[in-house]
Enzyme design. Structure first.
Site, mmCIF file in Angstrom:
data_model
loop_
_atom_site.group_PDB
_atom_site.id
_atom_site.type_symbol
_atom_site.label_atom_id
_atom_site.label_comp_id
_atom_site.label_asym_id
_atom_site.label_seq_id
_atom_site.Cartn_x
_atom_site.Cartn_y
_atom_site.Cartn_z
ATOM 1 N N MET A 326 0.765 -1.188 0.143
ATOM 2 C CA MET A 326 -0.037 0.390 0.275
ATOM 3 C C MET A 326 0.790 1.505 0.020
ATOM 4 O O MET A 326 0.605 2.129 -0.796
ATOM 5 C CB MET A 326 -0.503 0.145 0.619
ATOM 6 C CG MET A 326 -1.723 1.355 1.357
ATOM 7 S SD MET A 326 -2.573 0.765 0.018
ATOM 8 C CE MET A 326 -4.168 0.111 0.277
ATOM 9 N N ASP A 345 10.206 4.061 6.383
ATOM 10 C CA ASP A 345 9.616 2.603 7.639
ATOM 11 C C ASP A 345 10.917 2.181 8.359
ATOM 12 O O ASP A 345 11.348 3.254 8.432
ATOM 13 C CB ASP A 345 9.678 1.183 6.319
ATOM 14 C CG ASP A 345 8.181 0.527 6.822
ATOM 15 O OD1 ASP A 345 8.278 -0.230 8.230
ATOM 16 O OD2 ASP A 345 7.554 -0.251 6.006
ATOM 17 N N VAL A 402 0.473 2.323 8.077
ATOM 18 C CA VAL A 402 1.011 1.127 8.961
ATOM 19 C C VAL A 402 -0.113 0.077 8.607
ATOM 20 O O VAL A 402 -0.894 0.613 8.160
ATOM 21 C CB VAL A 402 1.741 1.689 9.910
ATOM 22 C CG1 VAL A 402 2.527 2.588 9.366
ATOM 23 C CG2 VAL A 402 0.859 2.445 10.957
ATOM 24 N N THR A 403 0.149 -0.595 10.042
ATOM 25 C CA THR A 403 -0.780 -1.888 9.882
ATOM 26 C C THR A 403 -2.295 -1.706 10.102
ATOM 27 O O THR A 403 -2.208 -0.392 11.311
ATOM 28 C CB THR A 403 -0.628 -2.573 10.747
ATOM 29 O OG1 THR A 403 -1.660 -4.053 10.573
ATOM 30 C CG2 THR A 403 0.256 -2.202 11.608
ATOM 31 N N GLU A 404 -3.264 -1.824 10.585
ATOM 32 C CA GLU A 404 -4.818 -1.542 10.683
ATOM 33 C C GLU A 404 -5.211 -2.110 11.818
ATOM 34 O O GLU A 404 -5.259 -3.105 12.331
ATOM 35 C CB GLU A 404 -5.441 -2.283 9.085
ATOM 36 C CG GLU A 404 -7.604 -1.565 9.660
ATOM 37 C CD GLU A 404 -7.175 -0.238 9.333
ATOM 38 O OE1 GLU A 404 -8.417 0.232 9.459
ATOM 39 O OE2 GLU A 404 -6.743 0.085 8.646
ATOM 40 N N SER A 431 -8.535 2.063 6.671
ATOM 41 C CA SER A 431 -10.176 1.462 6.321
ATOM 42 C C SER A 431 -10.778 1.359 6.848
ATOM 43 O O SER A 431 -12.463 1.226 6.444
ATOM 44 C CB SER A 431 -10.117 0.524 5.253
ATOM 45 O OG SER A 431 -9.699 -0.957 6.242
ATOM 46 N N HIS A 452 -8.402 7.265 2.833
ATOM 47 C CA HIS A 452 -8.135 5.802 2.536
ATOM 48 C C HIS A 452 -7.913 5.299 0.824
ATOM 49 O O HIS A 452 -9.383 5.769 0.363
ATOM 50 C CB HIS A 452 -9.875 5.335 2.873
ATOM 51 C CG HIS A 452 -10.146 4.564 2.639
ATOM 52 N ND1 HIS A 452 -11.328 3.424 3.034
ATOM 53 C CD2 HIS A 452 -9.249 2.968 3.027
ATOM 54 C CE1 HIS A 452 -11.239 1.854 2.332
ATOM 55 N NE2 HIS A 452 -10.112 2.055 2.474
ATOM 56 N N ASN A 455 -6.890 -0.711 -3.145
ATOM 57 C CA ASN A 455 -5.610 -1.372 -3.290
ATOM 58 C C ASN A 455 -6.693 -2.076 -4.163
ATOM 59 O O ASN A 455 -7.951 -3.033 -4.825
ATOM 60 C CB ASN A 455 -5.762 -2.629 -1.965
ATOM 61 C CG ASN A 455 -4.471 -2.953 -2.066
ATOM 62 O OD1 ASN A 455 -3.636 -2.413 -3.651
ATOM 63 N ND2 ASN A 455 -3.673 -4.549 -1.604
ATOM 64 N N ASN A 502 -16.773 0.703 3.113
ATOM 65 C CA ASN A 502 -16.946 -0.395 3.976
ATOM 66 C C ASN A 502 -17.646 -0.696 5.071
ATOM 67 O O ASN A 502 -18.571 -1.362 5.359
ATOM 68 C CB ASN A 502 -15.085 -0.862 4.972
ATOM 69 C CG ASN A 502 -14.330 -0.549 4.042
ATOM 70 O OD1 ASN A 502 -13.962 -1.437 3.061
ATOM 71 N ND2 ASN A 502 -13.549 -0.643 3.865
#
Length: 717
Positions: A326, A345, A402-404, A431, A452, A455, A502
């Site tokens: 992403m 990162d 970064v991670t959800e 998301s 948002h 993908n 969503n």
């Protein structure tokens, strides 16, 4: 001045040559609306009555030639039935014919875009000369209709049946080299020589060095192929076109071919009558209503986004946190559209992954000859990978990707805020997680916004820009303008779990889970919904999204909307997750995935999937009626869309419908969930909700719909 109207002027240049100039007053572009058509008729009469005119060049006073017919105006006729449409179209044909029949040579000087009715205007000229940067075409198929100002008739006689079918069925504008190669234009010149070239061609025609009457006659006569040759040409075209366009979903391509074939052996008058009748058949279809509505909605969304430009801060330097697929996609998208971006990162392997993603996307562009290798190098140079925050003081906006996970995001966002300027905007690419919640630990929540992306970033056009409780108008405006600069379509929504797309999608998955619990076969559900028009059914879609991602999102949505998104049973999706069947991520989910000859993951049936979900099936296994599947899936989806309008999460039906089409692939020929309800009939749709209300809150008609049904109102019109 020979004629001075609101849309057209005609004035003498020299040597008996006059300029027939389109310049619609009060508009930024030329288009065929009622005012233009009326003025067109008057301007033709002025030319007919002037014996001094020996030839015409047709020009534009705008930066483009003519963009086409004003569909927002003419579309009003489409609700009045086929005969009314034919009765409207035939007098327009007579006006175009009267221009074509002027007993003088005519040359179109095409600058910018000449599309639809604009290119049909060029086709009634005897010759066409085109600027190197111009584009021409007949894209009406994209609106669910066919060319209606003579395009099906004249183009097939100018460039042949095969080429004309390809031009109109594919509906893509043609650049100058392709137009010249196919014979749609007679010359291509630089923009500064366009008028001189047109005048030169007219002079040659006046002097008899060009047989312009023969050129015109070709458009008046039947196509010069014998019946067998015509049949072969059309049968071949139908095989290609109808294999790509399902007539049940997109009837216009077949109507286009039928019109062309019916008119091919007729003279101009007969062929134009066929075009008018087939145009009318296309115009009254629900697909035309939906696709025209989609075009109008797109204009509404663009105008809405444009309003944010005045309040936006310039973004000269961006940054993205997280260098996965992403993050790499976001970096690629920004850099490819000219915005320098830092990609940060915590480790070199992660940075390498992000750069690999960007490099791979650019390499494909080079291989497809979309860009040159030098452009690839320039784009990559705009992406600066880093392990530190050292350069973040020069950043105007940071996109966190970064991670959800709310805890991880919270830590990263707070740390980032301490490293940037006080006016730097921080946007989270979340998301489902509430923007207001993520802003709780920030010192400057007014500078925090949701951004948002969907993908894969490079393919999905939508960006949701999410307004938290404390987000400032400046932060929203800047993020909207950046999204536009990145080539995306931004839609501003208010904060809630799942935001707009969503939030609407998860009741759809909930409806799928309930169908399987009641005994439906997931393969049947997929096939029915794909036939309905979705690019993939819900089981396949969940495999592509990732079943673990789906389960995590479902937990967030159940917490936010427990009355309709917290099931009282364990569903098939949860069961798949517990069995570590994650979909394409580990090659097994509802389906099994194996690499095909092209190296892509191909879906195959996996009988063991039925064993995994057998425990969740409490109803009798049976084949469901297709309409019941459609109703149960679509009611859950559409109801939540309406609730988002009720809750002011999204401002307008136009934006809601566009978001669903661009974000999750809602069938375009159905126009979006609000258009779908309109075309079903609001009262009829509410009755469907009542029929299935026993299944749970997700199926109960929202009060907004009940009020609309009681007052005989629709979302559109």
């Amino acid at each position: 001045m020979i004629h001075a109207g609101n849309a057209i002027t005609v004035q003498m240049l020299s040597d008996g040559i006059a300029e027939f100039r389109f310049d619609l007053q009060g508009e930024s572009v030329n288009k065929f609306n009622r005012a233009t058509i009326d003025d067109f008729k008057a301007a033709i009469a002025a030319v007919q009555s002037n014996a001094e005119i020996k030839g015409l060049i047709v020009t534009s006073g705008k930066s483009t030639f003519i963009v086409g017919a004003d569909i927002t105006e003419f579309g009003e006729n489409f609700a009045q039935g086929e005969q009314v449409i034919v009765d409207w179209a035939m007098p327009v044909h007579e006006i175009f014919n009267s221009f074509e029949d002027l007993n003088i040579p005519k040359v179109a000087a095409i600058n910018g875009m000449a599309l639809g009715g604009g290119f049909e205007m060029c086709l009634v000229c005897d010759y066409r000369v085109m600027s190197e940067s111009a584009q021409v075409g007949l894209p009406e198929i994209k609106l669910g209709i066919i060319p209606g100002f003579g395009g099906t008739v004249r183009l097939s006689r100018v460039i042949g049946i095969d080429n004309a079918v390809e031009w109109m069925a594919m509906a893509n504008p043609k650049k100058a080299p392709a137009a010249l190669k196919d014979g749609a234009v007679d010359a291509v010149v630089t923009a500064d020589k366009l008028q001189d070239a047109a005048i030169s061609i007219v002079k040659q025609a006046i002097e008899g060095r060009l047989d312009w009457k023969a050129k015109r006659q070709e458009k008046l006569d039947p196509i010069k192929l014998n019946p067998l040759e015509q049949m072969m040409a059309f049968n071949s075209s139908k095989g290609v076109v109808l294999a790509k366009a399902n007539p049940a979903q997109y009837p216009a391509p077949k109507l286009l071919l039928d019109s062309m074939q019916a008119g091919s052996s007729l003279d101009r008058a007969g062929a134009l009558r066929q075009e008018a009748e087939h145009f009318a058949k296309a115009a009254v279809t629900p697909q035309a209503g939906a696709l025209i509505g989609l075009f109008i909605n797109d204009q509404v969304v663009k105008k809405t986004s444009k309003k944010y430009e005045q309040g936006a801060h310039p973004v000269n330097q961006a940054a993205v946190l997280g260098a996965g697929i992403m993050g790499g996609g976001i970096a690629y998208q920004a850099a490819s559209k000219g915005t320098p971006i830092i990609m940060k990162d915590i480790g070199n392997p992660q940075l390498a992954l992000g750069m690999k993603e960007a490099n791979g996307l650019l390499t494909k562009q080079v291989e497809r000859k979309k860009i040159k290798p030098a452009q690839m190098g320039e784009t990559l140079a705009r992406i600066r990978p880093t392990l530190s925050y050292d350069e973040f003081k020069e950043v105007d906006i940071v996109i966190e990707a970064v991670t959800e996970n709310p805890k991880v995001k919270g830590i990263v966002l707070k740390e980032t805020e301490s490293k940037v300027r006080e006016n730097t905007i921080i946007a989270s690419n979340t998301s489902t997680i509430s923007i207001t919640r993520l802003a709780e630990n920030l010192e400057r929540p007014e500078n925090f916004v949701g951004m948002h992306f969907f993908n894969p970033v490079h393919m999905m056009p939508l960006v949701e820009v999410i307004r938290g409780e404390k987000t400032s108008p400046e932060a929203i405006a800047t993020t909207v303008v950046l999204a536009q600069k990145m080539g995306k379509t931004p839609i501003v929504v208010n904060d809630c779990p799942g935001f707009l797309v969503n939030r609407v999608l998860f009741p759809y998955f909930g409806a799928f889970d309930l169908l399987l619990k009641d005994g439906a076969d997931f393969q049947q559900v997929d096939k029915v919904m794909e036939k309905f028009g979705w690019p993939m059914g819900p089981a396949y879609l969940m495999d592509v999204v990732g079943i673990d991602t789906g389960v995590h999102g479902a937990e967030v949505m159940a917490e936010g909307f427990p009355d309709r998104m917290k099931p009282d049973f364990k569903g098939s999706i949860q069961t798949m997750y517990e069995a570590q069947r994650l979909g394409q991520k580990n090659d097994v989910g509802f389906y099994k995935y194996e690499l095909d000859k092209k190296g892509k993951k191909a879906k195959t049936v996996d009988p063991t999937a039925y064993d995994v979900i057998a425990s969740v099936v409490t109803g009798e296994k049976r084949e469901f009626d297709s309409q019941e599947i459609i109703d149960r899936m679509m009611i859950a989806f559409c109801n939540e869309t309406v609730r988002c309008l009720e809750d002011n999460i999204v401002a307008t039906p136009n934006e809601a419908d566009m978001a669903m089409i661009m974000g999750v692939g809602f069938p375009p020929f159905r126009g979006g969930p609000c258009r779908y309800i309109d075309q079903t009939g609001v009262a009829e749709y509410v009755a469907l909700c009542d029929k299935y209300a026993h299944l749970g809150k997700a199926y109960e008609a929202p009060q907004m719909l009940r009020d609309m049904a009681a007052n005989n109102k629709k979302f559109y019109g």
